[in-house]
Design a protein around this motif. Sequence first.
Motif, PDB file in Angstrom:
ATOM      1  N   GLN A 334      80.145  51.675  29.341  1.00 30.08           N
ATOM      2  CA  GLN A 334      78.909  52.302  28.858  1.00 30.08           C
ATOM      3  C   GLN A 334      78.976  53.821  29.028  1.00 30.08           C
ATOM      4  O   GLN A 334      78.526  54.579  28.169  1.00 30.08           O
ATOM      5  N   VAL A 335      79.586  54.246  30.164  1.00 27.68           N
ATOM      6  CA  VAL A 335      79.721  55.694  30.399  1.00 27.68           C
ATOM      7  C   VAL A 335      80.539  56.319  29.267  1.00 27.68           C
ATOM      8  O   VAL A 335      80.191  57.359  28.713  1.00 27.68           O
ATOM      9  N   LEU A 336      81.627  55.640  28.918  1.00 30.25           N
ATOM     10  CA  LEU A 336      82.468  56.185  27.841  1.00 30.25           C
ATOM     11  C   LEU A 336      81.709  56.194  26.523  1.00 30.25           C
ATOM     12  O   LEU A 336      81.772  57.158  25.751  1.00 30.25           O
ATOM     13  N   GLU A 337      80.983  55.126  26.271  1.00 31.80           N
ATOM     14  CA  GLU A 337      80.219  55.071  25.010  1.00 31.80           C
ATOM     15  C   GLU A 337      79.209  56.209  24.961  1.00 31.80           C
ATOM     16  O   GLU A 337      79.068  56.897  23.945  1.00 31.80           O
ATOM     17  N   ASP A 338      78.518  56.430  26.093  1.00 35.62           N
ATOM     18  CA  ASP A 338      77.515  57.501  26.128  1.00 35.62           C
ATOM     19  C   ASP A 338      78.138  58.858  25.816  1.00 35.62           C
ATOM     20  O   ASP A 338      77.492  59.736  25.259  1.00 35.62           O
ATOM     21  N   SER A 342      86.353  56.793  22.754  1.00 38.58           N
ATOM     22  CA  SER A 342      86.904  55.449  22.543  1.00 38.58           C
ATOM     23  C   SER A 342      88.145  55.303  23.428  1.00 38.58           C
ATOM     24  O   SER A 342      88.874  56.272  23.640  1.00 38.58           O
ATOM     25  N   TYR A 343      88.352  54.108  23.935  1.00 36.92           N
ATOM     26  CA  TYR A 343      89.495  53.922  24.830  1.00 36.92           C
ATOM     27  C   TYR A 343      90.623  53.194  24.104  1.00 36.92           C
ATOM     28  O   TYR A 343      90.404  52.565  23.074  1.00 36.92           O
ATOM     29  N   GLU A 344      91.821  53.274  24.672  1.00 33.12           N
ATOM     30  CA  GLU A 344      93.011  52.716  24.020  1.00 33.12           C
ATOM     31  C   GLU A 344      93.499  51.440  24.707  1.00 33.12           C
ATOM     32  O   GLU A 344      93.814  50.454  24.058  1.00 33.12           O
ATOM     33  N   VAL A 356      92.816  53.842  29.675  1.00 37.11           N
ATOM     34  CA  VAL A 356      93.715  54.815  29.054  1.00 37.11           C
ATOM     35  C   VAL A 356      93.040  55.350  27.797  1.00 37.11           C
ATOM     36  O   VAL A 356      92.607  54.580  26.934  1.00 37.11           O
ATOM     37  N   VAL A 357      92.924  56.675  27.742  1.00 39.67           N
ATOM     38  CA  VAL A 357      92.316  57.308  26.563  1.00 39.67           C
ATOM     39  C   VAL A 357      93.267  58.392  26.058  1.00 39.67           C
ATOM     40  O   VAL A 357      94.159  58.838  26.784  1.00 39.67           O
ATOM     41  N   LYS A 358      93.059  58.817  24.823  1.00 39.82           N
ATOM     42  CA  LYS A 358      93.887  59.919  24.306  1.00 39.82           C
ATOM     43  C   LYS A 358      93.429  61.211  24.963  1.00 39.82           C
ATOM     44  O   LYS A 358      92.229  61.438  25.141  1.00 39.82           O
TER      45      LYS A 358
END
Length: 454
Positions: A334-338, A342-344, A356-358
Amino acid sequence: MKVCKFGGSSLADAGQLNKVIDIVLSDPARRIVVVSAPGKRSSGDTKVTDLLIALAETAIKGENTDLAFGAVVERYASMADELKLGPDIVNLISNDLKDRLAQVKTLAPAEFMDLLKASGEDNNAKLVAVAFQARGKKARYASPKDTGMILEGEFGDATLDPISYEKLSKAFSSFDGIVIYPGFFGYTKEGKVATFPRGGSDITGSILAAAVCADVYENFTDVDSVYPCDPRIVPEVKNGEGIATMTYREMRELAYAGFGVFADEAVIPAVRARIPINIRNTNHPNEPGTMIQQSRRVVPGTVVGVASADDFCNIVVEKYLMNREIGFGCRLLQVLEDEGISYEHMPSGVDSQCIVVKGKVLPKEKEIKVVQAIKRALKPDFIAVERDITILMVVGEGMCYTPGMLAKACLALASAGISMSMVNQGSSEVSFMLAIRRQDRDVAVKALYKAFFG
Ligand code: ASP
């Protein structure tokens, strides 16, 4: 029917254009020809699209455009000259470009930029059609406006409006002979020119292949086939065999991790319509190239390619008894969405979760915000962000149900003295991901190449 797309290097000069005409005429099924703007003639040269961007920028700044204008027209004029096409086509191109330039005051900068960028393919398609006609062949230019290539979204990064498929299919059913179609752009519902992202002629070809239900989408470029790994890292891969066939899934995994033949998004329309894609070389047209299709005969225990991609980040979150905390993963994501990230990949341990994210989606300021938000939401025992991670993807349908594939990769890396920080494999078993440090990349790719292909 075949849809063939020729990239900029295949249309850089008169010699290349003659090869294109020979290729198209050698197979009567090659009826729809999608063209890019002329590309580089040599390594120090400039693509016409880049010349057009420079021209548009000069015009937007209100500076004198004569030099930049001349540089674009000269590219077409030299081809027309060598092919003895006569002055009409060059005048047509020159007048077209003048008309477009005159719109600098009435259009928003992004709209004007697209109008100019699109002229690269549009005028090239007109010239290519005339070149076919000069060889006595029935060929015609078709315009994205008249055939219904409707785009939406942002200028310079437009996407297809799906209503286009029906319009395109209808328009093409009434054509006979060879149709030369400009890649890279279409029109908005309001009638404005809009372009796909750079390299977008691949998208046009893929859309047309889907719209006309082509037997194959042939994508002509300047390589004999797709190599099983990056020849800049492993030069000897060029001496071995290229990839003869691969599945859409394999292509997607390899393209994801940096295989540069084309952007995987570019071929989505062809993939969805299950149209086989054939990557071929304009300079060696007898080579069969690489065929990408829904399924293929698979030899168990083999891989199709090894790819690597740099600049990933790993957000490591640890908390004792994390596995018993209901909703932990949900709150983390949810933190990432906020933050619109986007995650990999998401490898995990009992009490640790990696995301893992870019690197480009997590600049330093955002990293600080994300770390604070995770601390607030989850009260972890430990959180860190590791940067400069390279991921390796080992890809192949042949890995499915074959014991020892991952072991082989790990042994190859261990023998090369490389340690992995993460391993991830989905249940599809078409690939696995290994994370290493950036500085180990070249040695790692060489070691994996040797282990699987050597
Ligand atoms: N000419 C455009 C570019 O250079 C589109 C393409 O070639 O596909 O990006």
